[in-house]
Design a protein around this motif. Structure first.
Motif, mmCIF file in Angstrom:
data_model
loop_
_atom_site.group_PDB
_atom_site.id
_atom_site.type_symbol
_atom_site.label_atom_id
_atom_site.label_comp_id
_atom_site.label_asym_id
_atom_site.label_seq_id
_atom_site.Cartn_x
_atom_site.Cartn_y
_atom_site.Cartn_z
ATOM 1 N N ARG A 275 1.272 -7.690 18.060
ATOM 2 C CA ARG A 275 1.626 -7.262 16.705
ATOM 3 C C ARG A 275 0.334 -7.009 15.945
ATOM 4 N NH1 ARG A 275 5.571 -12.145 15.335
ATOM 5 N NH2 ARG A 275 5.095 -11.588 13.195
ATOM 6 N N LEU A 292 1.835 -12.064 21.728
ATOM 7 C CA LEU A 292 3.096 -12.689 22.152
ATOM 8 C C LEU A 292 3.202 -12.533 23.660
ATOM 9 C CD1 LEU A 292 5.368 -11.198 19.347
ATOM 10 C CD2 LEU A 292 4.284 -13.441 19.376
ATOM 11 N N ARG A 294 5.001 -13.498 26.733
ATOM 12 C CA ARG A 294 6.295 -14.115 27.062
ATOM 13 C C ARG A 294 6.245 -15.017 28.281
ATOM 14 N NH1 ARG A 294 9.916 -8.623 26.268
ATOM 15 N NH2 ARG A 294 9.271 -8.214 24.140
ATOM 16 N N THR A 336 9.257 -20.719 16.008
ATOM 17 C CA THR A 336 10.085 -19.801 16.803
ATOM 18 C C THR A 336 10.383 -20.377 18.180
ATOM 19 O OG1 THR A 336 9.077 -17.938 15.647
ATOM 20 C CG2 THR A 336 10.244 -17.442 17.669
ATOM 21 N N GLU A 361 10.757 -11.679 19.593
ATOM 22 C CA GLU A 361 9.565 -12.160 20.316
ATOM 23 C C GLU A 361 9.836 -12.420 21.790
ATOM 24 O OE1 GLU A 361 7.473 -15.290 18.391
ATOM 25 O OE2 GLU A 361 7.507 -14.321 16.433
#
Length: 571
Positions: A275, A292, A294, A336, A361
């Motif tokens: 981002r 981010l 994952r 989150t 996300e």
């Protein structure tokens, strides 16, 4: 034409028999995710050279023996050590437009695409053994720090690049075509690719590119702390920020307004989202990239780090049929991850789970996830209205930012839905004040709010270099510890070693403050008591404050008193 399975290739080439293949397939079933060729090599049915030949045959590629090749420095320099280690590849030939790269994993088709994206060359793949690849990396590459310093030194000595950059940096001489050409130049690509790969490899959460009057600083945030990287020449600030804007599909001609974008990469076979936030400053554009990754996050409440008591209470709360559960804390405190872990636990075929996030996300199978897009009017409030018509059981609202979103979330909870959301507050009791400041009436808060979980992340002491230490009396008092209570207790710190990059810390652990609503607390909210009074009342019902949670970790040798003081406030 369909690609033959590697087992059949091994049989066709005479390396194994049909009976051995059946045995390998049975073994593979017992080891989900294991590659059949690697199993055959581990069982000594084939050698690593035979595996490389079979993989090359399967993918119609050429086999090379890296030990017999002498690779020129100019070819090796096309790929940084970070990329070579991450993708397990070595460059072997360059003809001006096509880079030939040796890989030990030709079945991973993403590698070729990712290298093409990162480097800007056509990529041709050949096959080598894993042992040869690692030996070549060890032989031809020095340490990453030296490599980064060398790239920066090369950039500083490139006079042609410096002249082009300085010409473009002046407002009157701005030329869109020249700017794109500069941003797409090999040295700029190479530096930015290295910074990105090193940050992702170190599991950093953010990368900061900051222009000042006389320098251009690059810092990465890992485990909640910023570390400075080797700074590139000041005149390249414009080229690097323009390169980032090109990758994020932002307007490179606009240098007066803030811009937000997103870059999607595949690194090492797994997706990484960046981002991007661009902010104009006095001396150029400041860029922050939030990473981010994952693959790093394990979405399970058991891995979040709550102690047994807090976890038991939190599980009871998320099993309730309706109400609002809020998770609070600053940016990067793990809110989150906690909420996703709760959703993963509730993700059942019998229930419908819907989320609305800015941005989405982590992709979770079985959950309907909706990205926010303010440009076309898809806001939290408008999404939430539509979600209520989708017959959901549990709803996640990425963040309650305004009164409208809060009111719809309350309506959803009062009509039989369980609603999760986040807020930016200092601790659990101060969340009530924040909701009232938004304009939410006290009776609505007491009617729908089930619990508030405040959390912080503190760095763990490195277990490889942990040692006892003395702590100044002033720090003990500042932390709220009674000096008389530390008799027989020990304090620890990390001395600093290779395992923790000489920081003394490795990894992070969560501090949690769970305030579960009951009739007394609701009565306090209706009477508009102060935050301190509400905190005292919640503590009398067993709420462990963030500071108290951290003090337990100090005495258990998990973290230091400095970390707890940095992340929690005095009660």
């Amino acid at each position: 034409m369909a690609v033959r399975r590697i087992g059949q290739v091994l049989v066709d080439m005479g390396f194994i028999t049909d009976e051995q293949l059946e045995h390998l397939l049975e073994e593979q079933q017992q080891r989900p995710g294991a590659l059949l060729g690697k199993i055959a090599e581990e069982m000594t049915l084939i050698s690593d050279e035979q595996l490389a030949q079979a993989l090359a045959e399967q993918q119609s590629m050429q086999v090379v023996s890296l030990g017999e090749l002498k690779l020129p420095p100019d070819v090796i320099s096309k790929l940084t050590e970070a990329m070579a280690q991450m993708y397990r590849v070595v460059p072997v030939h360059f003809d001006g437009s096509t880079l030939t790269v040796a890989t030990c994993d030709p079945q991973n088709l993403n590698i070729q695409d990712e290298l093409r994206t990162f480097l800007g060359y056509d990529i041709r793949m050949v096959v080598a053994t894993e042992r040869d690849i690692q030996a070549a990396v060890d032989k031809y590459y020095s340490s990453e720090l030296d490599t980064l310093e060398r790239v920066v030194a090369d950039l500083a000595g490139d006079l042609e690049l410096e002249a082009a950059a300085k010409a473009l940096a002046t407002e009157g001489a701005f030329n869109l075509t020249d700017a794109e050409a500069l941003a797409d130049s090999v040295p700029v690509r190479k530096l930015l690719n290295m910074v990105l790969l090193l940050a992702i490899k170190d599991h950093a959460s953010d990368i900061h590119f900051e222009p000042f009057e006389d320098e251009f600083r690059i810092r990465i945030k890992a485990e909640g702390v910023l570390y400075e990287m080797v700074p590139p020449p000041r005149h390249l600030a414009f080229a690097i920020t323009t390169r980032i804007k090109v990758m994020a599909n932002l307007d490179i001609a606009e240098r007066r307004l803030p811009q937000d974008g997103r870059i999607e990469l595949m690194v090492g076979g797994h997706p990484v989202d960046l981002r991007v936030s661009v902010l104009p400053t006095m001396f150029g554009e400041s860029v922050v990239m939030r990473i981010l990754d994952r693959s790093v996050v394990s979405l399970s409440l058991n891995n979040v780090g709550m102690n047994e008591e807090t976890l038991t209470h939190f599980r009871k709360i998320i099993d309730r049929p309706n109400g609002i559960v809020l998770v609070t804390g600053p940016t990067g405190s793990g809110k989150t991850t906690t909420l996703y872990s709760a959703l993963s636990e509730l993700n059942d075929i019998e229930d419908k789970l819907v989320t609305t996030e800015d941005p989405v996300e982590y992709d979770i199978d079985g959950i309907v996830q909706i990205p926010i897009d303010h440009d076309i009017g898809v806001t939290f409030a408008s999404c939430l209205r539509a979600i209520l018509r989708q017959d959901p059981d549990t709803i996640l609202v990425g963040e309650i930012r305004d009164l409208e979103t809060a009111e719809i979330a309350i309506q959803a909870s009062l009509t039989g839905h369980l609603v999760f959301s986040t807020l930016h507050t200092n601790d659990a009791p101060s969340t009530i004040t924040r909701l009232k400041d938004m304009g939410i009436q006290a009776f609505l808060i007491t009617a729908c709010l089930e619990a508030i979980l405040a959390q912080r992340l503190v760095r763990r002491i490195c277990t490889k270099c942990r040692e006892e230490t003395e702590v100044a009396r002033e720090l003990i008092v500042d932390c709220g510890i009674n000096p008389d209570d530390i008799k027989g207790k020990k304090f620890f710190r990390g001395r600093g070693c290779d395992n923790c990059n000489n920081t003394g810390y490795k990894g992070r652990v969560g501090l949690f403050e769970l305030m579960v609503m009951n009739d007394d607390l609701r009565d306090c909210i209706m009477r508009n008591v102060t935050t301190d009074e509400l905190r005292d009342k919640a503590a009398s019902y067993g709420m462990t404050t963030l500071r108290a949670y951290g003090i337990k970790f100090i005495f258990e040798g998990i973290t230091t008193i400095d970390e707890v003081l940095r992340e929690t406030m005095q009660e």
